[in-house]
Scaffold this motif. Structure first.
Motif, PDB file in Angstrom:
ATOM      1  N   PHE A   1       0.833  -1.204   0.000  1.00  0.00           N
ATOM      2  CA  PHE A   1       0.000   0.000   0.000  1.00  0.00           C
ATOM      3  C   PHE A   1       0.865   1.251   0.000  1.00  0.00           C
ATOM      4  O   PHE A   1       1.942   1.266   0.603  1.00  0.00           O
ATOM      5  CB  PHE A   1      -0.879   0.036   1.266  1.00  0.00           C
TER       6      PHE A   1
ATOM      7  N   TYR B   1       0.296   5.267   1.160  1.00  0.00           N
ATOM      8  CA  TYR B   1      -0.542   6.258   1.810  1.00  0.00           C
ATOM      9  C   TYR B   1       0.159   7.607   1.774  1.00  0.00           C
ATOM     10  O   TYR B   1       1.387   7.691   1.781  1.00  0.00           O
ATOM     11  CB  TYR B   1      -0.798   5.897   3.276  1.00  0.00           C
TER      12      TYR B   1
ATOM     13  N   LEU C   1      -4.182   9.582   7.298  1.00  0.00           N
ATOM     14  CA  LEU C   1      -3.565   8.845   6.197  1.00  0.00           C
ATOM     15  C   LEU C   1      -4.622   8.546   5.151  1.00  0.00           C
ATOM     16  O   LEU C   1      -5.697   8.034   5.472  1.00  0.00           O
ATOM     17  CB  LEU C   1      -2.967   7.526   6.694  1.00  0.00           C
TER      18      LEU C   1
ATOM     19  N   LEU D   1      -5.337   6.697   1.381  1.00  0.00           N
ATOM     20  CA  LEU D   1      -4.827   5.655   0.512  1.00  0.00           C
ATOM     21  C   LEU D   1      -4.712   6.154  -0.928  1.00  0.00           C
ATOM     22  O   LEU D   1      -5.685   6.640  -1.509  1.00  0.00           O
ATOM     23  CB  LEU D   1      -5.755   4.438   0.578  1.00  0.00           C
TER      24      LEU D   1
ATOM     25  N   PHE E   1      -3.016   0.603  -3.975  1.00  0.00           N
ATOM     26  CA  PHE E   1      -2.556  -0.611  -3.341  1.00  0.00           C
ATOM     27  C   PHE E   1      -2.453  -1.730  -4.373  1.00  0.00           C
ATOM     28  O   PHE E   1      -2.974  -1.619  -5.501  1.00  0.00           O
ATOM     29  CB  PHE E   1      -3.430  -1.001  -2.150  1.00  0.00           C
TER      30      PHE E   1
ATOM     31  N   TYR F   1      -0.655  -4.679   9.383  1.00  0.00           N
ATOM     32  CA  TYR F   1       0.301  -4.013   8.522  1.00  0.00           C
ATOM     33  C   TYR F   1       1.670  -3.896   9.164  1.00  0.00           C
ATOM     34  O   TYR F   1       1.795  -3.793  10.377  1.00  0.00           O
ATOM     35  CB  TYR F   1      -0.162  -2.583   8.256  1.00  0.00           C
TER      36      TYR F   1
ATOM     37  N   MET G   1     -10.742  -2.045   8.573  1.00  0.00           N
ATOM     38  CA  MET G   1     -10.376  -2.840   7.408  1.00  0.00           C
ATOM     39  C   MET G   1     -11.435  -3.894   7.146  1.00  0.00           C
ATOM     40  O   MET G   1     -11.946  -4.503   8.091  1.00  0.00           O
ATOM     41  CB  MET G   1      -9.038  -3.536   7.682  1.00  0.00           C
TER      42      MET G   1
ATOM     43  N   SER H   1     -12.492  -4.658   0.896  1.00  0.00           N
ATOM     44  CA  SER H   1     -11.745  -3.464   0.463  1.00  0.00           C
ATOM     45  C   SER H   1     -10.304  -3.825   0.123  1.00  0.00           C
ATOM     46  O   SER H   1      -9.442  -2.949   0.072  1.00  0.00           O
ATOM     47  CB  SER H   1     -11.774  -2.399   1.554  1.00  0.00           C
ATOM     48  N   GLY H   2     -10.033  -5.096  -0.094  1.00  0.00           N
ATOM     49  CA  GLY H   2      -8.676  -5.528  -0.421  1.00  0.00           C
ATOM     50  C   GLY H   2      -7.728  -5.407   0.756  1.00  0.00           C
ATOM     51  O   GLY H   2      -6.524  -5.270   0.568  1.00  0.00           O
ATOM     52  N   TYR H   3      -8.277  -5.427   1.957  1.00  0.00           N
ATOM     53  CA  TYR H   3      -7.499  -5.303   3.187  1.00  0.00           C
ATOM     54  C   TYR H   3      -6.786  -3.958   3.275  1.00  0.00           C
ATOM     55  O   TYR H   3      -5.751  -3.834   3.916  1.00  0.00           O
ATOM     56  CB  TYR H   3      -6.510  -6.454   3.339  1.00  0.00           C
ATOM     57  N   ALA H   4      -7.332  -2.959   2.628  1.00  0.00           N
ATOM     58  CA  ALA H   4      -6.791  -1.611   2.756  1.00  0.00           C
ATOM     59  C   ALA H   4      -7.304  -0.997   4.050  1.00  0.00           C
ATOM     60  O   ALA H   4      -8.490  -1.080   4.358  1.00  0.00           O
ATOM     61  CB  ALA H   4      -7.208  -0.758   1.568  1.00  0.00           C
ATOM     62  N   LEU H   5      -6.419  -0.386   4.796  1.00  0.00           N
ATOM     63  CA  LEU H   5      -6.812   0.283   6.025  1.00  0.00           C
ATOM     64  C   LEU H   5      -7.403   1.652   5.710  1.00  0.00           C
ATOM     65  O   LEU H   5      -6.857   2.409   4.925  1.00  0.00           O
ATOM     66  CB  LEU H   5      -5.605   0.459   6.948  1.00  0.00           C
ATOM     67  N   ASN H   6      -8.507   1.936   6.375  1.00  0.00           N
ATOM     68  CA  ASN H   6      -9.163   3.242   6.258  1.00  0.00           C
ATOM     69  C   ASN H   6      -8.946   3.959   7.591  1.00  0.00           C
ATOM     70  O   ASN H   6      -9.438   3.501   8.624  1.00  0.00           O
ATOM     71  CB  ASN H   6     -10.651   3.022   5.980  1.00  0.00           C
ATOM     72  N   PHE H   7      -8.224   5.068   7.575  1.00  0.00           N
ATOM     73  CA  PHE H   7      -7.809   5.731   8.806  1.00  0.00           C
ATOM     74  C   PHE H   7      -8.690   6.920   9.169  1.00  0.00           C
ATOM     75  O   PHE H   7      -9.229   7.609   8.286  1.00  0.00           O
ATOM     76  CB  PHE H   7      -6.378   6.261   8.662  1.00  0.00           C
TER      77      PHE H   7
END
Lengths: 111, 115
Positions: free
Chosen positions: A33, A35, A43, A45, A48, A100, B95, B99-105
């Protein structure tokens, strides 16, 4: 110790330059990924990748592209750097939902 | 769209005291993961605690614990016996596998621990 390595900690580039930010992980993670971190915005995105040569747009892909030719390396490309791309860039890798591992970040200044 | 909200941009706590950082999220997914990350001045993101949505028991890691209220979509972090080294930005993140294991912060909470 497992690692995500970002090639530069600080970088200064000129407007209009093509910029490459490199990220390498040694954990055999499928997912990688990029960010962008800005004060007050958290953060966000950019892009990815869940496999070699695969890429997915994140929330703010405009002005960026990525490359993943090998599993361990994920590059972020600024085709024509602009001052509004001055920011901190963080790379991360993960093994599905386990969590992560982050790199230590590249602080990019575009002048 | 999935969102994560941290309503406290800055907080301060005295050493040895307890502080709670709030986080709410919004999703229509039933299976997801929630995280708290810490970012000290060194910029290195450090995982503090992780919670799977299907687990009712609140996660705990030493002095760090969460209050996970699934129905309210709330995921607060409690830091007990605060230490000077806890001074950092704290990010709540979310997550899903979809979502493709993308982290949303979230936007983060800056925590200052004072002597």
């Amino acid at each position: 110790d497992v690692k995500v390595t970002q090639s530069s900690r600080y970088l200064v580039k000129r407007t209009g330059e093509k910029v490459f930010l490199e990220c390498v992980q040694d954990m055999d993670h499928e997912n990688m990924f990029w960010y962008r971190q800005d004060p007050g915005l958290g953060l966000r995105l950019i892009y990815f990748s869940y496999d070699v040569k695969m890429k997915e747009k994140g929330d703010i892909p405009e002005g960026y592209s990525v490359s993943r030719e090998k599993k361990e390396r994920f590059s972020l490309i600024l085709e024509s750097a602009s001052t509004n791309q001055t920011s901190m860039y963080l790379c991360a890798s993960s093994l599905s939902g386990v969590g992560y591992t982050f790199g230590s970040g590249t602080r990019l200044t575009v002048v | 769209a999935q969102t994560v909200t941290q309503s406290q941009p800055e907080m301060s706590v005295q050493e040895a005291e307890t502080v709670t950082l709030s986080c709410t999220y919004d999703t229509s997914e039933s299976n997801y993961y929630l995280f708290w990350y810490k970012q000290p001045p060194s910029r290195q993101m450090i995982l503090v605690i992780r919670q799977e949505a299907y687990k009712q028991q609140n996660a705990t890691e030493n002095r760090f614990s969460v209050n996970f209220q699934k129905a309210a979509k709330s995921f607060s972090l409690k830091i007990s016996d605060s230490q000077l080294g806890d001074t950092a930005m704290y990010f709540c993140a979310f997550m899903t596998s979809n979502s493709g294991y993308a982290l949303n912060f979230g936007k983060g909470t800056s925590l200052l621990v004072t002597p």
